[in-house]
Design a protein around this motif. Structure first.
Motif, PDB file in Angstrom:
ATOM      1  N   ASN A   1      33.461  45.450  39.003  1.00 32.21           N
ATOM      2  CA  ASN A   1      32.500  46.148  39.853  1.00 32.21           C
ATOM      3  C   ASN A   1      31.374  46.696  38.981  1.00 32.21           C
ATOM      4  O   ASN A   1      31.617  47.299  37.939  1.00 32.21           O
ATOM      5  CB  ASN A   1      33.190  47.283  40.604  1.00 32.21           C
ATOM      6  CG  ASN A   1      34.189  46.765  41.623  1.00 32.21           C
ATOM      7  OD1 ASN A   1      35.395  46.889  41.440  1.00 32.21           O
ATOM      8  ND2 ASN A   1      33.689  46.181  42.688  1.00 32.21           N
TER       9      ASN A   1
ATOM     10  N   VAL B   1      37.510  42.657  38.790  1.00 29.29           N
ATOM     11  CA  VAL B   1      37.681  41.701  39.888  1.00 29.29           C
ATOM     12  C   VAL B   1      38.528  40.526  39.422  1.00 29.29           C
ATOM     13  O   VAL B   1      39.363  40.019  40.151  1.00 29.29           O
ATOM     14  CB  VAL B   1      36.313  41.236  40.415  1.00 29.29           C
ATOM     15  CG1 VAL B   1      36.476  40.201  41.533  1.00 29.29           C
ATOM     16  CG2 VAL B   1      35.514  42.438  40.920  1.00 29.29           C
TER      17      VAL B   1
ATOM     18  N   LEU C   1      28.459  42.951  41.062  1.00 33.47           N
ATOM     19  CA  LEU C   1      29.387  42.681  39.969  1.00 33.47           C
ATOM     20  C   LEU C   1      28.663  42.634  38.635  1.00 33.47           C
ATOM     21  O   LEU C   1      27.480  42.272  38.563  1.00 33.47           O
ATOM     22  CB  LEU C   1      30.091  41.336  40.191  1.00 33.47           C
ATOM     23  CG  LEU C   1      30.862  41.158  41.503  1.00 33.47           C
ATOM     24  CD1 LEU C   1      31.248  39.695  41.686  1.00 33.47           C
ATOM     25  CD2 LEU C   1      32.092  42.042  41.513  1.00 33.47           C
TER      26      LEU C   1
END
Length: 406
Positions: free
Chosen positions: A352, A387, A309
Motif C-alpha cells: 500500500n 500486497v 500501490l
C-alpha cells in the motif's frame, strides 16, 4: 519478513505482438452490420506504469453478466474462423460455433455465438490476459486449441483455425508441436505468439500460443506450405517454413516418422503428432525485465482499482542500501491486473502506497542481521501492508508472473 526462500522464479509471457490482416478487410466490412447486430443481441509500455484505468471516472455498466458492473474497458476483439482443410473462412451451415473468452486468474468469462459460423466480436473488454476457446455444438468441427492473448487498449484482430471432425470432411491432416526456449537461459518462453501463414492465394494467417512449458501445437494441418513466425516482446522474431508434401520439411530439417510423439494440447488433451524440435529465441532487451499478474485480497477478490500501490525494489536480498520505492502510486485495473516493463534486475514487492505529503506512511523497512552482524534480509513493518507476500525476482529479458497470494 521477506527472505530468499520466498523468491518467486516463475516466468511468464508478456503480451504477444498482433498482426494486422489486411487481406480480410473486405470480410470485416461485409460482416460489420451483422457483427454489430449480434453484439447488441448477445451482449457481447515502453513505460513503467501498470496498465488499467485510474478509477477517476465511473465507466458505463458492462454488458457481461458475470463481470463486475464497472468492468468496462478499452479493448475490442474481432475474430475470423477458418476451416483448415479448405484453408478459407468456414461456410458450413450445419455447424453451431460459439466463442468463449476467460479472463485468466478470475472466474469471469463470456460466450457468444459466431456470426454465420465465421466471425465474432467482443467489445469494451478490460485490459489483461485472456484464454480464447472455440466450440462447435453442431458437431462438424473439433474444439479449437486454447489461445492465450494479452489484450491492450484498441482493436485486436485474430484468426482461429478449426479442424473438421473425422468423417465430416475428406482430409489427410497432421498434428505438429514444438518447444520455444530462451536462447541464453534455455528456459521455456510462455505466451509467445505463433503466427502461421498458409502460402496460398489468400496467404491466410492464424494464431497459436506457447504454454507454460514453452510448447505450442498446430492441429490438423493439410498438405501445403506454411510460414511459422514466433514473436515475443523482448525477443528477436523466429521464422521458419513448414512444407507438408510427400515428405515434411521444417526449415532445412526433414521431419520423419521417428519424430512422432505424444503431447498435450492447450486444453490438456493427449494427442499424437510430429515434434518439430526446440526453437531458440534471442533476447532483444538484455538489461531489463518485467512483472505482470492479478492482485487478489484475502477473499480471492481482485483488489479495488482505486488502490494506490508502491512498487518496492531491492537490488539484492542483502543489499545494505535496502529496499525503496521505484514506482509510486500505481493502480490496478478493475480486475486487479497490473503490468510493469523495463524494470532493472532485482527483487520486488508491492505494498500500500506511502504518501509523504499528507503524510500517510503505510510501511517502513529495516534490516535484520545474522550472528556475525551481517545483513541477512529486510523486514517490513507492518507486514499487513504488503500486497505481495514474497520477493518477486525479475530477470533481464523475461517477465515474472505475480503469483496468487496466500
Amino acid at each position: 519478513m521477506l527472505t530468499d526462500s520466498g523468491k518467486s522464479s516463475a516466468l511468464k509471457g508478456d503480451r504477444g505482438m498482433q498482426e494486422k490482416y489486411s487481406m480480410f478487410k473486405f470480410v470485416f466490412a461485409s460482416l460489420a452490420c451483422c457483427l454489430l447486430a449480434a453484439a447488441m443481441i448477445t451482449g457481447c509500455g515502453g513505460g513503467n506504469n501498470p496498465s488499467g484505468p485510474d478509477g477517476s471516472a465511473t465507466p458505463a455498466a458492462a454488458v457481461y453478466d458475470n463481470f463486475p458492473s464497472n468492468a468496462t474497458g478499452s479493448v475490442t476483439l474481432n475474430g475470423l474462423l477458418v476451416d483448415l482443410t479448405t484453408q478459407n473462412l468456414i461456410t458450413s451451415t450445419d455447424a453451431e460455433i460459439y466463442v468463449t473468452i476467460e479472463y485468466i486468474g478470475t472466474s469471469y468469462k463470456k460466450t457468444v455465438a459466431a456470426v454465420e459460423n465465421r466471425a465474432f466480436s467482443f467489445f469494451e473488454l478490460p485490459e489483461g490476459q485472456y484464454m480464447i476457446t472455440v466450440e462447435d455444438k453442431g458437431g462438424v468441427y473439433d474444439p479449437s486449441n486454447p489461445l492465450i492473448q494479452e489484450l491492450s487498449a484498441g482493436k485486436v484482430n485474430l484468426t482461429i483455425p478449426l479442424s473438421p471432425k473425422t468423417g465430416t470432411a475428406t482430409t489427410s491432416s497432421l498434428n505438429f508441436f514444438a518447444t520455444v526456449l530462451d536462447g541464453s537461459l534455455k528456459n521455456p518462453i510462455m505466451f509467445a505468439t505463433v503466427d502461421v501463414t498458409i502460402e496460398n492465394v489468400n496467404n491466410l494467417t492464424f494464431q497459436a500460443t506457447t504454454l507454460q512449458t514453452g510448447e505450442f501445437s498446430l492441429l490438423g494441418l493439410a498438405s501445403g506450405t506454411y510460414t511459422v513466425k514466433i514473436s515475443k516482446d523482448g525477443y528477436v522474431d523466429v521464422s521458419k517454413t513448414l512444407i507438408i508434401s510427400d515428405k515434411i520439411m521444417f526449415g532445412n530439417q526433414e521431419i520423419v516418422a521417428a519424430d512422432i510423439a505424444t503431447f498435450k494440447d492447450g486444453g490438456g488433451t493427449s494427442r499424437t503428432g510430429y515434434y518439430l524440435g526446440e526453437l531458440l529465441m534471442s533476447p532483444k532487451f538484455t538489461n531489463t525485465g518485467g512483472l505482470a499478474g492479478i492482485l487478489l485480497d484475502a477473499d480471492k477478490i481482485p483488489i479495488p482499482a482505486t488502490t494506490k500501490l508502491d512498487l518496492i525494489y531491492l537490488k539484492t536480498p542483502k543489499d545494505p542500501v535496502g529496499p525503496g520505492t521505484i514506482i509510486p502510486n500505481v493502480k490496478p485495473n478493475v480486475l486487479g491486473y497490473v503490468s510493469f516493463k523495463n524494470l532493472p534486475a532485482g527483487e520486488y514487492v508491492l505494498a500500500n502506497a506511502n504518501d509523504y505529503v499528507t503524510p500517510t506512511i503505510n510501511w517502513t523497512a529495516s534490516a535484520t542481521y545474522d550472528a556475525d552482524g551481517n545483513i541477512s534480509g529486510w523486514a517490513f513493518t507492518p507486514a499487513s501492508k504488503l500486497v505481495t507476500r514474497i520477493w518477486l525476482g525479475v530477470t533481464p529479458g523475461l517477465v515474472t508472473p505475480i503469483p496468487e497470494q496466500e
